[in-house]
Design a protein around this motif. Structure first.
Motif, PDB file in Angstrom:
ATOM      1  N   GLY A 198      48.080  37.227 163.207  1.00  0.00           N
ATOM      2  CA  GLY A 198      49.400  37.065 163.806  1.00  0.00           C
ATOM      3  C   GLY A 198      49.518  35.747 164.554  1.00  0.00           C
ATOM      4  O   GLY A 198      50.522  35.044 164.445  1.00  0.00           O
ATOM      5  N   ALA A 199      48.482  35.402 165.310  1.00  0.00           N
ATOM      6  CA  ALA A 199      48.478  34.132 166.044  1.00  0.00           C
ATOM      7  C   ALA A 199      48.502  32.951 165.076  1.00  0.00           C
ATOM      8  O   ALA A 199      49.228  31.966 165.299  1.00  0.00           O
ATOM      9  N   LEU A 200      47.737  33.043 163.994  1.00  0.00           N
ATOM     10  CA  LEU A 200      47.716  31.981 162.990  1.00  0.00           C
ATOM     11  C   LEU A 200      49.100  31.780 162.369  1.00  0.00           C
ATOM     12  O   LEU A 200      49.548  30.638 162.193  1.00  0.00           O
ATOM     13  N   LEU A 201      49.789  32.863 162.050  1.00  0.00           N
ATOM     14  CA  LEU A 201      51.125  32.755 161.482  1.00  0.00           C
ATOM     15  C   LEU A 201      52.112  32.143 162.472  1.00  0.00           C
ATOM     16  O   LEU A 201      52.951  31.312 162.095  1.00  0.00           O
ATOM     17  N   ALA A 202      52.021  32.547 163.731  1.00  0.00           N
ATOM     18  CA  ALA A 202      52.916  32.001 164.752  1.00  0.00           C
ATOM     19  C   ALA A 202      52.679  30.501 164.951  1.00  0.00           C
ATOM     20  O   ALA A 202      53.633  29.717 165.030  1.00  0.00           O
ATOM     21  N   VAL A 203      51.424  30.105 164.994  1.00  0.00           N
ATOM     22  CA  VAL A 203      51.097  28.683 165.144  1.00  0.00           C
ATOM     23  C   VAL A 203      51.562  27.909 163.909  1.00  0.00           C
ATOM     24  O   VAL A 203      52.141  26.823 164.024  1.00  0.00           O
TER      25      VAL A 203
ATOM     26  N   PRO B  38      63.612  28.176 159.599  1.00  0.00           N
ATOM     27  CA  PRO B  38      63.101  29.368 158.913  1.00  0.00           C
ATOM     28  C   PRO B  38      61.577  29.531 159.070  1.00  0.00           C
ATOM     29  O   PRO B  38      61.091  30.653 159.227  1.00  0.00           O
ATOM     30  N   SER B  39      60.830  28.432 159.055  1.00  0.00           N
ATOM     31  CA  SER B  39      59.378  28.519 159.260  1.00  0.00           C
ATOM     32  C   SER B  39      59.059  29.041 160.645  1.00  0.00           C
ATOM     33  O   SER B  39      58.179  29.887 160.812  1.00  0.00           O
ATOM     34  N   LEU B  40      59.774  28.549 161.644  1.00  0.00           N
ATOM     35  CA  LEU B  40      59.549  28.990 163.013  1.00  0.00           C
ATOM     36  C   LEU B  40      59.851  30.476 163.163  1.00  0.00           C
ATOM     37  O   LEU B  40      59.046  31.233 163.711  1.00  0.00           O
ATOM     38  N   LEU B  41      61.007  30.895 162.664  1.00  0.00           N
ATOM     39  CA  LEU B  41      61.410  32.294 162.809  1.00  0.00           C
ATOM     40  C   LEU B  41      60.504  33.239 162.022  1.00  0.00           C
ATOM     41  O   LEU B  41      60.095  34.282 162.531  1.00  0.00           O
ATOM     42  N   ALA B  42      60.192  32.867 160.781  1.00  0.00           N
ATOM     43  CA  ALA B  42      59.336  33.724 159.954  1.00  0.00           C
ATOM     44  C   ALA B  42      57.915  33.775 160.500  1.00  0.00           C
ATOM     45  O   ALA B  42      57.301  34.852 160.564  1.00  0.00           O
ATOM     46  N   GLY B  43      57.369  32.637 160.888  1.00  0.00           N
ATOM     47  CA  GLY B  43      56.005  32.607 161.411  1.00  0.00           C
ATOM     48  C   GLY B  43      55.860  33.372 162.712  1.00  0.00           C
ATOM     49  O   GLY B  43      54.959  34.197 162.865  1.00  0.00           O
ATOM     50  N   CYS B  44      56.767  33.111 163.653  1.00  0.00           N
ATOM     51  CA  CYS B  44      56.688  33.802 164.945  1.00  0.00           C
ATOM     52  C   CYS B  44      57.049  35.279 164.810  1.00  0.00           C
ATOM     53  O   CYS B  44      56.423  36.134 165.443  1.00  0.00           O
ATOM     54  N   GLY B  45      58.028  35.582 163.963  1.00  0.00           N
ATOM     55  CA  GLY B  45      58.387  36.987 163.750  1.00  0.00           C
ATOM     56  C   GLY B  45      57.256  37.773 163.121  1.00  0.00           C
ATOM     57  O   GLY B  45      56.922  38.880 163.563  1.00  0.00           O
ATOM     58  N   SER B  46      56.639  37.201 162.106  1.00  0.00           N
ATOM     59  CA  SER B  46      55.497  37.862 161.460  1.00  0.00           C
ATOM     60  C   SER B  46      54.333  37.991 162.433  1.00  0.00           C
ATOM     61  O   SER B  46      53.663  39.025 162.480  1.00  0.00           O
ATOM     62  N   GLY B  47      54.105  36.941 163.207  1.00  0.00           N
ATOM     63  CA  GLY B  47      53.033  36.984 164.194  1.00  0.00           C
ATOM     64  C   GLY B  47      53.235  38.084 165.218  1.00  0.00           C
ATOM     65  O   GLY B  47      52.288  38.778 165.589  1.00  0.00           O
ATOM     66  N   LEU B  48      54.475  38.254 165.650  1.00  0.00           N
ATOM     67  CA  LEU B  48      54.778  39.321 166.615  1.00  0.00           C
ATOM     68  C   LEU B  48      54.552  40.704 166.009  1.00  0.00           C
ATOM     69  O   LEU B  48      54.038  41.602 166.688  1.00  0.00           O
TER      70      LEU B  48
END
Length: 95
Positions: free
Chosen positions: A11-16, A29-39
């Protein structure tokens, strides 16, 4: 209720990764998808017995989307790497 460090780390890797995509390319979209998936992975890591299904569904979605993007672009990074890691996560969650 133990925390699963593998899910938390992924999750942390995806958010970063989403944050880096936004910083380099301005991709919201990268920010939202990465942080959303990380959460979602961080949330699931707190009680994997109860929250396993959402993590499995997200892993399956990431495998499908990222391998499609890898095939379309021909570039391993980042889509191929995330697809492989999501496939490994899906296999781990399916045991």
């Amino acid at each position: 209720m133990a925390t699963d460090p593998t899910l938390l780390g992924f999750g942390a890797l995806l958010a970063v990764g989403g944050s880096v995509g936004y910083a380099k390319k301005g991709s919201l979209p990268s920010l939202l998808a990465g942080c959303g998936s990380g959460l979602i992975y961080a949330w699931a890591s707190q009680d994997i017995v109860v929250r396993k299904a959402p993590a499995q569904a997200l892993s399956a979605l990431l495998v499908a989307v990222m391998f499609y993007r890898f095939k379309a672009s021909g570039k391993f990074m980042p889509a191929g790497m995330v697809g492989l890691l999501a496939a490994a996560m899906l296999a781990k969650l399916s045991l």
